[in-house]
Write a protein that holds these residues in place. Structure first.
Motif, mmCIF file in Angstrom:
data_model
loop_
_atom_site.group_PDB
_atom_site.id
_atom_site.type_symbol
_atom_site.label_atom_id
_atom_site.label_comp_id
_atom_site.label_asym_id
_atom_site.label_seq_id
_atom_site.Cartn_x
_atom_site.Cartn_y
_atom_site.Cartn_z
ATOM 1 N N GLU A 173 9.699 -2.068 -1.412
ATOM 2 C CA GLU A 173 8.485 -2.854 -1.248
ATOM 3 C C GLU A 173 7.264 -1.943 -1.356
ATOM 4 O O GLU A 173 7.262 -0.834 -0.809
ATOM 5 N N LEU A 174 6.240 -2.414 -2.052
ATOM 6 C CA LEU A 174 5.055 -1.607 -2.309
ATOM 7 C C LEU A 174 3.815 -2.473 -2.158
ATOM 8 O O LEU A 174 3.772 -3.600 -2.655
ATOM 9 N N SER A 175 2.821 -1.953 -1.441
ATOM 10 C CA SER A 175 1.535 -2.640 -1.355
ATOM 11 C C SER A 175 0.412 -1.619 -1.375
ATOM 12 O O SER A 175 0.558 -0.502 -0.890
ATOM 13 N N PHE A 176 -0.704 -2.023 -1.969
ATOM 14 C CA PHE A 176 -1.907 -1.189 -2.015
ATOM 15 C C PHE A 176 -3.107 -2.124 -2.086
ATOM 16 O O PHE A 176 -3.811 -2.188 -3.083
ATOM 17 N N GLY A 177 -3.289 -2.884 -1.008
ATOM 18 C CA GLY A 177 -4.323 -3.906 -1.014
ATOM 19 C C GLY A 177 -4.038 -4.928 -2.096
ATOM 20 O O GLY A 177 -2.918 -5.409 -2.233
ATOM 21 N N ASP A 178 -5.058 -5.242 -2.898
ATOM 22 C CA ASP A 178 -4.863 -6.157 -4.020
ATOM 23 C C ASP A 178 -5.061 -5.447 -5.353
ATOM 24 O O ASP A 178 -5.389 -6.063 -6.360
ATOM 25 N N ARG A 179 -4.813 -4.125 -5.376
ATOM 26 C CA ARG A 179 -5.132 -3.327 -6.557
ATOM 27 C C ARG A 179 -3.965 -3.125 -7.508
ATOM 28 O O ARG A 179 -4.142 -2.588 -8.585
ATOM 29 N N LEU A 180 -2.769 -3.506 -7.125
ATOM 30 C CA LEU A 180 -1.606 -3.243 -7.964
ATOM 31 C C LEU A 180 -1.615 -4.127 -9.203
ATOM 32 O O LEU A 180 -1.906 -5.324 -9.125
#
Length: 289
Positions: free
Chosen positions: A99-106
């Motif tokens: 699982e990967l998240s970086f705000g809404d920048r992906l």
């Protein structure tokens, strides 16, 4: 001790509920990676079959190795979100969840999936969910050679570092929020966490058969292998794990046992003391102990 044979083979795993069922939203749309522009399954004639669920379909392409979505985004460092990478083992599943998240920048993360494929992994399917302003991407991956989840801790660490390196490459602003940014990023973290302050270790029994070990410390390359080696040295078996990287901090949960039973108080204290000593001394040479 045959730590490699015991790693991630238990009949239990920590429950995960971070990702709601995106399919429950009637507005969600689906598309398959077979319609994208690179083969996920090298050497296999069938097309890629990864399915994504997301609120808005927005596919980004790469130009000279840089995702177009990252070119148009503002680089206000004060608004840079915390990158989060999680690797989750579920013994009831044949796949490893990433699982990967970086705000809404992906973006579409096509290059990241290709890099995982180059490690001998098959990206089975993916899900993209939105929680407020945060977009989370989840992959289910297996080893091409076996069709099963990843059980080798060395390969798990390579997966983690590959994802982080790609994140820094295509979203350079993330480098200031990641420990790896000091070496590979365009901007190193302004303030690194103090290892002594950031390190927290807890052991809690989960019935008579296993114990839960929680390790929180400053992130660095090779951290997972260090933790596994320390446990192997005192004959503790690792049955399953959740490996989380939240910005500059690693937060790892291991389900462990000793000769098929939960750790007693004495062994738990030995484990905590060993981990605390070595994790707080990252400059210690591996051969010195």
């Amino acid at each position: 001790m045959a730590i490699a044979n015991a790693f991630f083979t238990a009949a239990f795993a920590p429950p995960r509920s971070a990702f709601p069922d995106a399919g429950s939203d009637a507005a969600d749309q689906q598309f398959t990676l077979s319609k994208l522009c690179f083969p996920l399954h090298r050497g296999i004639s069938r097309p890629g079959t990864a399915t994504f669920l997301r609120k808005k379909v927005a596919v980004s392409c790469t130009i000279d190795g840089v995702e177009s979505s990252s070119l148009s985004q503002a680089r206000d460092s004060s608004l840079v979100p915390t990158p989060i990478v999680q690797i989750i083992q579920d013994p009831e599943s044949d796949a490893t969840a990433v699982e990967l998240s970086f705000g809404d920048r992906l973006g579409a993360l096509i290059d990241t999936m290709k890099s995982l494929n180059d490690l001998g992994l098959d990206v089975k399917k993916g899900f993209v969910t939105t929680e407020g302003t945060v977009k989370r991407t989840k992959f289910l991956i297996t080893r091409l050679a076996t069709g099963r989840r990843v059980e080798d801790p060395d390969l798990l660490e390579r997966i983690r570092l590959t994802i982080i390196n790609n994140l820094i490459k295509y979203h350079p602003e993330s480098s200031e929020r990641l420990a790896m940014g000091e070496v590979f990023g365009i901007k190193a973290p302004e303030k690194k966490p103090d290892v002594d302050v950031a390190t927290h270790i807890h052991v809690k029994n989960e019935g008579n058969k296993r114990s839960m070990l929680y390790v929180e410390t400053a992130d660095r390359s090779g951290l997972l292998m260090e933790i596994i080696k320390i446990m192997a040295d005192i004959n503790i078996d690792v049955e399953s794990a959740e490996i989380d990287t939240e910005g500059l901090i690693a937060k790892d949960t291991f389900y462990v046992s000793y000769r098929g039973a939960a750790l007693n108080d004495s062994l738990s204290q030995v484990l905590v003391n060993c981990l605390r000593y070595y994790l707080r001394r990252p400059e210690t040479d591996e051969d010195s102990y």
